[in-house]
Design a protein around this motif. Structure first.
Motif, PDB file in Angstrom:
ATOM      1  N   ARG A   1     -45.529   9.155 -56.701  1.00 32.64           N
ATOM      2  CA  ARG A   1     -44.531  10.142 -56.248  1.00 32.64           C
ATOM      3  C   ARG A   1     -43.550  10.458 -57.355  1.00 32.64           C
ATOM      4  O   ARG A   1     -43.207  11.618 -57.584  1.00 32.64           O
ATOM      5  N   LEU A   2     -43.086   9.450 -58.089  1.00 31.60           N
ATOM      6  CA  LEU A   2     -42.143   9.683 -59.182  1.00 31.60           C
ATOM      7  C   LEU A   2     -42.803  10.456 -60.321  1.00 31.60           C
ATOM      8  O   LEU A   2     -42.177  11.298 -60.961  1.00 31.60           O
ATOM      9  N   ALA A   3     -44.093  10.164 -60.566  1.00 29.11           N
ATOM     10  CA  ALA A   3     -44.794  10.850 -61.651  1.00 29.11           C
ATOM     11  C   ALA A   3     -44.894  12.353 -61.385  1.00 29.11           C
ATOM     12  O   ALA A   3     -44.876  13.159 -62.328  1.00 29.11           O
ATOM     13  N   ARG A   4     -44.989  12.734 -60.099  1.00 31.33           N
ATOM     14  CA  ARG A   4     -45.105  14.160 -59.771  1.00 31.33           C
ATOM     15  C   ARG A   4     -43.836  14.924 -60.094  1.00 31.33           C
ATOM     16  O   ARG A   4     -43.858  16.150 -60.187  1.00 31.33           O
TER      17      ARG A   4
ATOM     18  N   ASP B   1     -32.697  11.618 -60.713  1.00 33.31           N
ATOM     19  CA  ASP B   1     -31.954  12.392 -59.712  1.00 33.31           C
ATOM     20  C   ASP B   1     -32.521  12.152 -58.319  1.00 33.31           C
ATOM     21  O   ASP B   1     -31.786  12.031 -57.335  1.00 33.31           O
ATOM     22  N   TYR B   2     -33.853  12.098 -58.228  1.00 34.53           N
ATOM     23  CA  TYR B   2     -34.501  11.880 -56.945  1.00 34.53           C
ATOM     24  C   TYR B   2     -34.156  10.509 -56.378  1.00 34.53           C
ATOM     25  O   TYR B   2     -33.782  10.377 -55.200  1.00 34.53           O
TER      26      TYR B   2
ATOM     27  N   LEU C   1     -35.646  18.716 -53.818  1.00 35.45           N
ATOM     28  CA  LEU C   1     -36.355  17.661 -54.532  1.00 35.45           C
ATOM     29  C   LEU C   1     -37.569  17.150 -53.767  1.00 35.45           C
ATOM     30  O   LEU C   1     -38.390  16.419 -54.326  1.00 35.45           O
ATOM     31  N   LEU C   2     -37.690  17.518 -52.487  1.00 32.70           N
ATOM     32  CA  LEU C   2     -38.812  17.054 -51.678  1.00 32.70           C
ATOM     33  C   LEU C   2     -40.000  17.994 -51.865  1.00 32.70           C
ATOM     34  O   LEU C   2     -39.832  19.209 -51.922  1.00 32.70           O
ATOM     35  N   SER C   3     -41.195  17.409 -51.921  1.00 34.35           N
ATOM     36  CA  SER C   3     -42.362  18.210 -52.263  1.00 34.35           C
ATOM     37  C   SER C   3     -43.192  18.633 -51.051  1.00 34.35           C
ATOM     38  O   SER C   3     -43.828  19.676 -51.079  1.00 34.35           O
ATOM     39  N   ASP C   4     -43.217  17.821 -49.996  1.00 34.44           N
ATOM     40  CA  ASP C   4     -44.086  18.136 -48.866  1.00 34.44           C
ATOM     41  C   ASP C   4     -43.563  17.471 -47.599  1.00 34.44           C
ATOM     42  O   ASP C   4     -42.524  16.785 -47.609  1.00 34.44           O
ATOM     43  N   LEU C   5     -44.287  17.666 -46.489  1.00 33.34           N
ATOM     44  CA  LEU C   5     -43.852  17.135 -45.200  1.00 33.34           C
ATOM     45  C   LEU C   5     -43.850  15.618 -45.171  1.00 33.34           C
ATOM     46  O   LEU C   5     -42.996  15.003 -44.519  1.00 33.34           O
ATOM     47  N   ASP C   6     -44.798  14.981 -45.871  1.00 33.43           N
ATOM     48  CA  ASP C   6     -44.819  13.515 -45.911  1.00 33.43           C
ATOM     49  C   ASP C   6     -43.565  12.990 -46.598  1.00 33.43           C
ATOM     50  O   ASP C   6     -42.983  11.985 -46.166  1.00 33.43           O
TER      51      ASP C   6
END
Length: 377
Positions: free
Chosen positions: A27-30, A39-40, A275-280
């Motif tokens: 997740r961090l790599a993305r 920041d995330y 900063l969120l990428s998707d529903l998960d």
């Protein structure tokens, strides 16, 4: 140099420590670089503080005593008297069927009673002995019936557009005249519930969804689903803010949203949803914020997985200030695996075939949609 001071000035205070969900290296790599990852992580850590500062539920209006249960044998006879075509599917002890209000006078009263019980458990409800309104008279009612216990396990109401009848959605949102023109023919959904004792398992909700899929297959001209989906008062204020912000940014449809205005707007303070990428990812953060570690509402998740788009959010003061998002789903653009799951492979194929030649995978990718209307030019 400030650390000793920070340690000493906490003397006599109680400090709450919260642990969030694990964040994977993938997740961090993305996120792409160290600054974005920092920041995330900082934002995720700060958000944990909202769990300890969770706001209380809004104060509830005076609540009437829940109505007495309707006779199970009478309801059973009403269900048994429905024509075979209205029995959509059977699985183990369950039957999913649909009925008009005039066919189920006792069952409808029981549905209203069970709705009120279910919605009160999450801080909502009308405050009356039953949750029934004028719309119930002209909606179809999808019913999950337990044959062994002779009781209603869940229900949902459905209205067809184009029949000249007022729809519940208009009480929450101001809709331009071309809204219905652009989505017709469509099915308006609402008041979905699974009674509390059936929420421990996944099967009852799945069967309701399969029942809805079979209902659509029985009336294949209706390619669009729409209606309000609640983010209940059982969620903290921080979670509600975050979900509204994220869904507006990532799952909206600007074109159709122009046709909709909330009657009572929900105001959002901008936060770190970008900063969120998707529903998960969203669900993991919501789980961090909630004391009971629940993620995003399961019904909302189902609609979004079908490709649903959020058009607006509105607060319903007549339903304990529940927060409703107006969602729109074009089923002809849903993933085939999802349609197969809810309709069955043969019914899904027939449904897509009904909508001209768009059932071909090559052509489906380029076909027009109410969510992305073609350029008239």
């Amino acid at each position: 140099m400030m650390l000793p001071s920070e340690l000493l000035n906490k003397s006599g205070q109680r400090i709450r420590v919260s642990a969030g969900t694990a964040i994977s290296p993938a997740r961090l790599a993305r996120l792409g670089d160290v600054r974005a990852a920092t920041d995330y992580l900082r934002a995720r850590t700060h958000m944990l503080g909202a769990r300890s500062g969770r706001s209380a539920r809004p104060s509830q209006p005076r609540e009437d005593a829940i109505a007495a249960e309707q006779s199970r044998p009478i309801i059973g006879r009403e269900i048994a008297a429905l024509p075979p075509v209205q029995r959509l599917l059977t699985h183990n002890e369950y039957t999913v069927c649909y009925a008009a209000a005039v066919q189920i006078p006792a069952a409808l009263l029981e549905i209203g009673r069970l709705r009120e019980i279910t919605f009160r458990t999450v801080g909502e409800g009308t405050g009356r002995e039953r949750d029934l309104d004028r719309f119930d008279r002209h909606y179809d009612h999808l019913i999950l019936w337990n044959n062994e216990k002779q009781e209603i396990a869940g229900a949902c109401r459905i209205a067809k557009t184009g029949e000249g009848k007022d729809l519940y959605t208009s009480t929450l949102f101001k809709l331009r005249p071309d809204f219905y023109q652009r989505i017709h023919p469509a099915l308006g959904l609402g008041r979905s519930f699974v009674r509390p004792q059936y929420q421990k398992g996944y099967l009852p909700l799945l069967l309701l969804w399969k029942g809805l899929g079979h209902y659509v297959a029985a009336f294949p001209q209706y390619r669009v689903l729409f209606g309000p989906v609640s983010i209940t008062n059982d969620y903290s204020s921080s979670s509600r803010q975050l979900m509204v912000d994220f869904l507006t940014e990532h799952h909206s449809d600007p074109g159709m949203s122009e046709c909709v205005r909330p009657r009572k707007k929900f105001h959002v303070r901008r936060n770190f949803s970008s900063l969120l990428s998707d529903l998960d990812d969203l669900s993991a953060v919501i789980s961090d914020l909630e004391d009971d570690r629940k993620g995003i509402p399961i019904l909302l998740q189902h609609y979004l997985q079908l490709g649903g788009r959020i058009l607006e959010f509105s607060v319903d003061p007549r339903f304990s200030n529940a927060l409703d998002g107006l969602i729109l789903v074009d089923l002809t653009r849903a993933k085939r695996t999802r349609l197969n799951r809810y309709m069955g492979k043969e019914r899904a194929a027939d449904f897509l075939a009904h909508h001209d030649h768009w059932n071909c995978p090559f052509q489906r990718a380029a076909r027009p949609s109410v969510l992305n209307p073609p350029n008239p030019a």
